[in-house]
Scaffold this motif. Sequence first.
Motif, short mmCIF file in Angstrom:
data_model
loop_
_atom_site.label_atom_id
_atom_site.label_comp_id
_atom_site.label_asym_id
_atom_site.label_seq_id
_atom_site.Cartn_x
_atom_site.Cartn_y
_atom_site.Cartn_z
N ARG A 11 0.81 -1.20 0.00
CA ARG A 11 0.00 0.00 0.00
C ARG A 11 0.85 1.25 0.00
O ARG A 11 0.35 2.34 0.16
CB ARG A 11 -0.96 0.01 1.18
N ALA A 133 -10.13 -8.87 -2.16
CA ALA A 133 -9.64 -7.51 -2.01
C ALA A 133 -10.51 -6.68 -1.08
O ALA A 133 -10.00 -5.90 -0.28
CB ALA A 133 -9.58 -6.84 -3.38
N GLN A 159 -5.67 -12.75 -3.02
CA GLN A 159 -4.70 -11.84 -2.40
C GLN A 159 -3.51 -12.61 -1.85
O GLN A 159 -3.66 -13.77 -1.43
CB GLN A 159 -5.38 -11.09 -1.26
N LEU A 206 -12.90 -5.84 -9.76
CA LEU A 206 -12.04 -4.66 -9.87
C LEU A 206 -11.22 -4.74 -11.16
O LEU A 206 -10.00 -4.64 -11.16
CB LEU A 206 -11.13 -4.58 -8.63
N ARG A 220 2.92 -3.22 -14.32
CA ARG A 220 1.52 -3.61 -14.50
C ARG A 220 1.08 -3.58 -15.96
O ARG A 220 -0.11 -3.70 -16.23
CB ARG A 220 0.60 -2.72 -13.67
N HIS A 254 -6.69 2.50 -13.52
CA HIS A 254 -6.58 3.29 -12.31
C HIS A 254 -6.55 4.73 -12.78
O HIS A 254 -5.56 5.14 -13.40
CB HIS A 254 -5.31 2.96 -11.52
N ARG A 264 4.56 4.83 -6.74
CA ARG A 264 3.20 5.03 -7.27
C ARG A 264 2.31 5.86 -6.37
O ARG A 264 1.34 6.44 -6.85
CB ARG A 264 2.53 3.71 -7.58
N MET A 297 -12.07 3.35 -10.49
CA MET A 297 -11.15 3.42 -9.35
C MET A 297 -10.13 4.53 -9.59
O MET A 297 -9.43 4.52 -10.61
CB MET A 297 -10.42 2.08 -9.21
N TYR A 300 -3.38 5.89 -7.22
CA TYR A 300 -2.52 6.28 -6.10
C TYR A 300 -1.79 7.60 -6.33
O TYR A 300 -1.52 8.36 -5.42
CB TYR A 300 -1.44 5.21 -5.89
N ASP A 332 -8.41 3.57 -4.99
CA ASP A 332 -7.54 2.40 -4.95
C ASP A 332 -7.21 2.16 -3.48
O ASP A 332 -7.33 3.06 -2.64
CB ASP A 332 -6.26 2.61 -5.79
N TRP A 333 -6.80 0.95 -3.17
CA TRP A 333 -6.65 0.54 -1.77
C TRP A 333 -5.61 1.40 -1.04
O TRP A 333 -4.40 1.22 -1.25
CB TRP A 333 -6.30 -0.94 -1.73
N GLU A 532 2.66 -5.93 -10.03
CA GLU A 532 2.27 -4.68 -9.41
C GLU A 532 3.31 -4.24 -8.38
O GLU A 532 4.00 -5.07 -7.80
CB GLU A 532 0.92 -4.91 -8.70
C1 BGC Z 1 -4.30 -2.22 -6.72
C2 BGC Z 1 -5.67 -2.32 -7.35
C3 BGC Z 1 -6.44 -3.44 -6.69
C4 BGC Z 1 -6.51 -3.17 -5.20
C5 BGC Z 1 -7.27 -4.25 -4.45
C6 BGC Z 1 -4.36 -2.12 -5.22
O1 BGC Z 1 -3.10 -2.26 -4.68
O2 BGC Z 1 -3.63 -1.09 -7.24
O3 BGC Z 1 -5.56 -2.55 -8.72
O4 BGC Z 1 -7.72 -3.53 -7.25
O5 BGC Z 1 -5.20 -3.11 -4.69
O6 BGC Z 1 -6.53 -5.40 -4.37
#
Ligand code: BGC
Length: 785
Positions: A11, A133, A159, A206, A220, A254, A264, A297, A300, A332-333, A532
């Motif tokens: 994150r 997620a 996840q 998502l 990505r 995103h 990011r 979404m 970041y 986004d998370w 990612e």
């Molecule tokens: C990612 C998203 C993803 C979300 C939930 C984030 O880190 O950038 O693409 O949907 O996490 O897992």
Amino acid sequence: MKLRNRFHLRRGSATLALFMQHPVAFSLLPLGAALFGTALVVACSGSSAQGGAAPPPCPPLAASATSNATPVAAAPGGATSAWLDKSASPDERASRLVSALTESEKLALVTGYFGIQKDWNHYRFAEARPQSAGYVPGVPRVGFTAQWQTDAGCGVATQGEAPRELERTALPAGILTASTWDPALAEQAGRMIGSEARASGFNVMLAGGVNLLREPGNGRNFEYGGEDPLLAGTMVGAIVRGIQSNRIVATVKHFALNDQESGRTSANVLIDEAAARVSDLLAFELAIEQGKPGSVMCSYNLVNGVHACQNDWLLNRVLKGDWGYRGYVMADWGAQHDTVLDANHGLDQETGVSVQGKYVWLDKLAAAVHSGQVSAARLDDMTHRIARSLIESGAVDDPVRLAPIDFEANAKVAQADAEAGIVLLKNAGGVLPLGTNVKKVALIGGHADRGVLTGGGSAQVYPPGGNAVRGLSPEGWPGPVVYAPSSPLAALRAELPHATVSWADGADVAAAAAAAASADVAVVFVTQWTAESRDFPITLPNDQDALVEAVAKANPRTVVVLETGGPVLMPWAGRAKGIVEAWYPGTRGGPAIARVLSGAVNPSGHLPASFPRRLEDLPRAKIYGVGATPDLKFDVHYDEGAAVGYRWYDQRRIEPLFPFGHGLSYTSFARDKLAARVEGEELRVTFRVKNTGSRAGQDVAQVYVSPVSGGWEAPKRLGAFAKIALEPGASRDVTVTVEPRLLAVWDGAHGQFRIAPGQYRVLLASSARDTGTSVTVKLGERLLR
Ligand code: BGC
């Protein structure tokens, strides 16, 4: 500790670390609990990893009307049930729902939690899907569904530290699906992964990644649709339509300009509006228009100095204003930052809340509404948008339930996608397909005896059968590295019963070269895992270039099969007779590759991105911020503006290694009778395509446009395309319409696209470097919208 590190890394900025600096967070918890009543469990934690101060474990939610096995129960009568009337429009129903909800219920709908049920997640709900997620509790009192959110574009993901991996069909990577240039196939692929999402109990997927490939090294790229706004927008829009045909919500992401993973959460992308409107934003605009996703979404990064999730210009003006977007914007998370700015500048749903105190809404949003910093009407708008999308999608009236999945049928969809998207880049001397005269094939490298590579991070899908190659680094986030158990070696042996196919893993280069020397043809597999949260050098790792050189030296009939998430450099390209880009080809990647090599499938994939010859040919040889500490803020100057990919190469007159749009076939096509005319306001282009070879095949006809007098960011843009299947000797007349925004420039003064009057060149070509045939057409001035 590993989990904490992963979460922290994933994150980005201060998560747990920041929380630890703010013990005051705990003191807010009782307030949160009081505000949200039983619908939301906040004053609880499962984590003893927090150093003693953690509250007791979360109790399960009160039985909800939306539990997996139970359809939505009728709510109590009167105002609370009026919204359930299916004869009313989604808008009307959403309005009725909003007026039936209490403030705390509205606040509950706009707040999402991390779905995964691990210690570090302080908000653990009995109803959340443990591999997922995200989770947003429903409102049982009125019968409103919970939201179960799953990643992503290659299928139902699991996840990183999920207790049990959910094994689901791995669709090929998004970049492969884009390489098919076939929106109908992309829609079918979307329909398949969406059906698995629904059958796995998810009503929000998502998926719908459409960030442009500006940086070949972006970790990505495999999730996205390449470098061109028309192609990416069209293909991703089709995937979104397919997903949503399952009566669930898809998420275009995103938003926006999140074109690199380095830094990011702290990268500040600088680009002028006119350039953004005809590049990255256009890709989103088209995907949203064509796919009609229930949610978008926000990303970041910062755009022109402001975080994307609190960017008034991006969210309120462009997305909801100019594009008239009616769905909801989720963060986004962890991309949410400031309660008042986020809420007022267009964010509708906080997501991925997992750490107490490290959230933006919950009681903070309640306080902002009470103090008038955020209006009650704005909270209603957020709730309305979320409710409307879920109602409109069908997820409310047809609640998701666990259901059996036909993995065999779905694997066929994945294989069809792979077979249409694998790109034959080079075929000197007709080395491919491997005919019956080939008696001995040496297969080398890339774990091709066991499986095919997949991309890492939140989009990671664990295919049925699990990971075929365990223990590769990194095993933790954004890993593990996962190979789908679909062996190209086994598949090629089945495809070539007349030949002996030997195997060498490539670790011993001399042994591989010796095997190659004794075979009629050598096929070397090379791989690059991307994921990612980081960017990658575009050089193949682990000395694979040296392996290819040694094999090609030993056997002049060498074919290289690449499994990469994006473009890579190929210093050996001149020495390999055949080159095949298989991307990450999914659950049935082995047979798909083998069938392309054997000729059972006539390749028809075309590149959705240019492959550079050398790093120095890119707008940036080095991605900004690579290796920077996570919280270091830095600017990313997109000085190339809208000249992304082939537009850049054209503008600079640089010859790429393989151009955008390139892709060979085992047959040949001729195109003629090109004509362009204005019909109504549209520019229609007609031409004839003929299959002049001896095999059935599919051509990808590309129409590029440019003003004769110049004045754009680059000499030409892709304006339309068509994929055409033809039997040998057959021909077809084709008509395509040029997307008007690709004939236009952004007129900032009037806030609209404007087509300048004058002569335009219309080029029919097989790639961005093909000189093809062209005609000119006169266009009048046109303001769009
Ligand atoms: C990612 C998203 C993803 C979300 C939930 C984030 O880190 O950038 O693409 O949907 O996490 O897992």
